[in-house]
Design a protein around this motif. Structure first.
Motif, PDB file in Angstrom:
ATOM      1  N   SER A 106       0.848  -1.197   0.000  1.00 23.33           N
ATOM      2  CA  SER A 106       0.000   0.000   0.000  1.00 23.33           C
ATOM      3  C   SER A 106       0.879   1.242   0.000  1.00 23.33           C
ATOM      4  O   SER A 106       2.034   1.201   0.440  1.00 23.33           O
ATOM      5  CB  SER A 106      -0.910   0.007   1.229  1.00 23.33           C
ATOM      6  N   TYR A 107       0.302   2.346  -0.458  1.00 24.43           N
ATOM      7  CA  TYR A 107       1.031   3.602  -0.619  1.00 24.43           C
ATOM      8  C   TYR A 107       0.179   4.752  -0.086  1.00 24.43           C
ATOM      9  O   TYR A 107      -1.013   4.606   0.119  1.00 24.43           O
ATOM     10  CB  TYR A 107       1.353   3.831  -2.104  1.00 24.43           C
TER      11      TYR A 107
ATOM     12  N   SER B  83       2.554   7.609  -6.024  1.00 31.76           N
ATOM     13  CA  SER B  83       3.553   6.669  -5.501  1.00 31.76           C
ATOM     14  C   SER B  83       3.115   5.224  -5.730  1.00 31.76           C
ATOM     15  O   SER B  83       3.941   4.343  -5.942  1.00 31.76           O
ATOM     16  CB  SER B  83       3.832   6.924  -4.017  1.00 31.76           C
ATOM     17  N   ALA B  84       1.806   4.962  -5.743  1.00 31.76           N
ATOM     18  CA  ALA B  84       1.313   3.614  -6.025  1.00 31.76           C
ATOM     19  C   ALA B  84       1.627   3.217  -7.462  1.00 31.76           C
ATOM     20  O   ALA B  84       2.060   2.088  -7.721  1.00 31.76           O
ATOM     21  CB  ALA B  84      -0.186   3.530  -5.767  1.00 31.76           C
TER      22      ALA B  84
ATOM     23  N   GLY C 241       9.760  -7.565  -5.860  1.00 38.70           N
ATOM     24  CA  GLY C 241       9.372  -7.017  -4.572  1.00 38.70           C
ATOM     25  C   GLY C 241      10.473  -6.356  -3.775  1.00 38.70           C
ATOM     26  O   GLY C 241      10.210  -5.522  -2.915  1.00 38.70           O
ATOM     27  N   ASN C 242      11.728  -6.690  -4.046  1.00 39.49           N
ATOM     28  CA  ASN C 242      12.835  -6.130  -3.261  1.00 39.49           C
ATOM     29  C   ASN C 242      13.565  -4.995  -3.961  1.00 39.49           C
ATOM     30  O   ASN C 242      14.586  -4.525  -3.477  1.00 39.49           O
ATOM     31  CB  ASN C 242      13.840  -7.235  -2.907  1.00 39.49           C
ATOM     32  N   GLY C 243      13.054  -4.564  -5.104  1.00 36.99           N
ATOM     33  CA  GLY C 243      13.702  -3.495  -5.851  1.00 36.99           C
ATOM     34  C   GLY C 243      13.634  -2.154  -5.131  1.00 36.99           C
ATOM     35  O   GLY C 243      12.751  -1.908  -4.315  1.00 36.99           O
ATOM     36  N   LYS C 244      14.566  -1.289  -5.423  1.00 36.68           N
ATOM     37  CA  LYS C 244      14.641   0.027  -4.775  1.00 36.68           C
ATOM     38  C   LYS C 244      14.487   1.198  -5.744  1.00 36.68           C
ATOM     39  O   LYS C 244      14.410   2.341  -5.319  1.00 36.68           O
ATOM     40  CB  LYS C 244      15.994   0.176  -4.057  1.00 36.68           C
ATOM     41  N   ALA C 245      14.422   0.930  -7.049  1.00 35.30           N
ATOM     42  CA  ALA C 245      14.379   2.017  -8.033  1.00 35.30           C
ATOM     43  C   ALA C 245      13.166   2.924  -7.833  1.00 35.30           C
ATOM     44  O   ALA C 245      13.291   4.145  -7.933  1.00 35.30           O
ATOM     45  CB  ALA C 245      14.390   1.451  -9.451  1.00 35.30           C
ATOM     46  N   ALA C 246      11.997   2.346  -7.551  1.00 31.77           N
ATOM     47  CA  ALA C 246      10.788   3.163  -7.371  1.00 31.77           C
ATOM     48  C   ALA C 246      10.956   4.112  -6.188  1.00 31.77           C
ATOM     49  O   ALA C 246      10.594   5.284  -6.260  1.00 31.77           O
ATOM     50  CB  ALA C 246       9.565   2.269  -7.182  1.00 31.77           C
ATOM     51  N   MET C 247      11.523   3.602  -5.088  1.00 33.59           N
ATOM     52  CA  MET C 247      11.732   4.434  -3.900  1.00 33.59           C
ATOM     53  C   MET C 247      12.703   5.581  -4.226  1.00 33.59           C
ATOM     54  O   MET C 247      12.445   6.736  -3.875  1.00 33.59           O
ATOM     55  CB  MET C 247      12.300   3.594  -2.752  1.00 33.59           C
TER      56      MET C 247
END
Length: 147
Positions: free
Chosen positions: A113-114, A119-120, A132-138
Motif C-alpha cells: 500500500s502507498y 507513488s502507487a 518485490g525487493n527493488g529500490k528504483a521506485a523508492m
C-alpha cells in the motif's frame, strides 16, 4: 463457453464458473488438476473445491475482475479502483479515515500500500520490472520529491 487464452487454464487466472467469479488454483496433491476458488471463500482445502476444465469456465471480463478485486479487498472501504494499462490501484479508506492506495498488476495483489496514487503507480511499475525487493521506485520518488 468462451475459452481462456491459449485454451489453457492456469493457476491464478480469474474466471467465471457457474455464474460466479473466482480464481483458478492447482490441486495440492496433483498439480495437473485445476480447481475453482470462489471469491471470498476464505481458508480452504483444495480437495473441497470443484475440479474444473477449460470447458467449464470462461475468462472474466475486466469489470468482473475489478469486482473480484473490490470484493476481496479487506483493508478498508474501497472508494475507487484506478486502472492504468496493466496496473490497478485500489483507493480505499481505513477506519481512521486515512486514504491509502493499494497496487495490483494484472489483477494480482502486490501486497503493498502507498500514501498517494502517484507513488502507487511508480511502486507498481518498479515492482513489475525489479520485483518485490527493488529500490528504483523508492529512489525515483525521492529524486523528484514525492513522498
Amino acid at each position: 463457453m468462451v475459452r481462456l487464452e491459449e485454451n489453457k487454464v492456469k493457476s491464478g487466472d480469474i474466471v467465471i464458473y457457474k455464474n460466479e467469479v473466482g480464481t483458478v488454483v492447482t490441486d495440492y496433491d496433483n498439480r495437473e488438476v485445476m480447481r475453482f476458488l470462489p471469491c471470498n471463500y476464505g481458508t480452504y482445502s483444495t480437495s473441497r473445491l470443484n475440479v474444473i476444465t477449460e470447458d467449464d469456465v470462461r475468462e472474466a471480463t475486466h469489470e468482473e475482475k475489478l469486482n473480484l478485486v473490490s470484493r476481496e479487498y479487506h483493508w478498508g472501504k474501497v472508494l475507487e479502483i484506478h486502472c492504468i494499462g496493466e496496473y490497478q490501484i485500489v483507493e480505499a479508506v481505513k477506519d481512521d479515515e486515512k486514504v491509502h492506495y493499494h497496487g495490483y498488476i494484472n489483477y494480482k495483489d502486490t501486497n503493498t500500500s502507498y500514501y498517494s496514487l502517484d507513488s502507487a503507480l511508480v511502486g507498481c511499475i518498479g515492482r513489475k520490472y525489479e520485483g518485490g525487493n527493488g529500490k528504483a521506485a523508492m529512489y525515483f520518488c525521492k529524486m523528484i520529491g514525492m513522498e
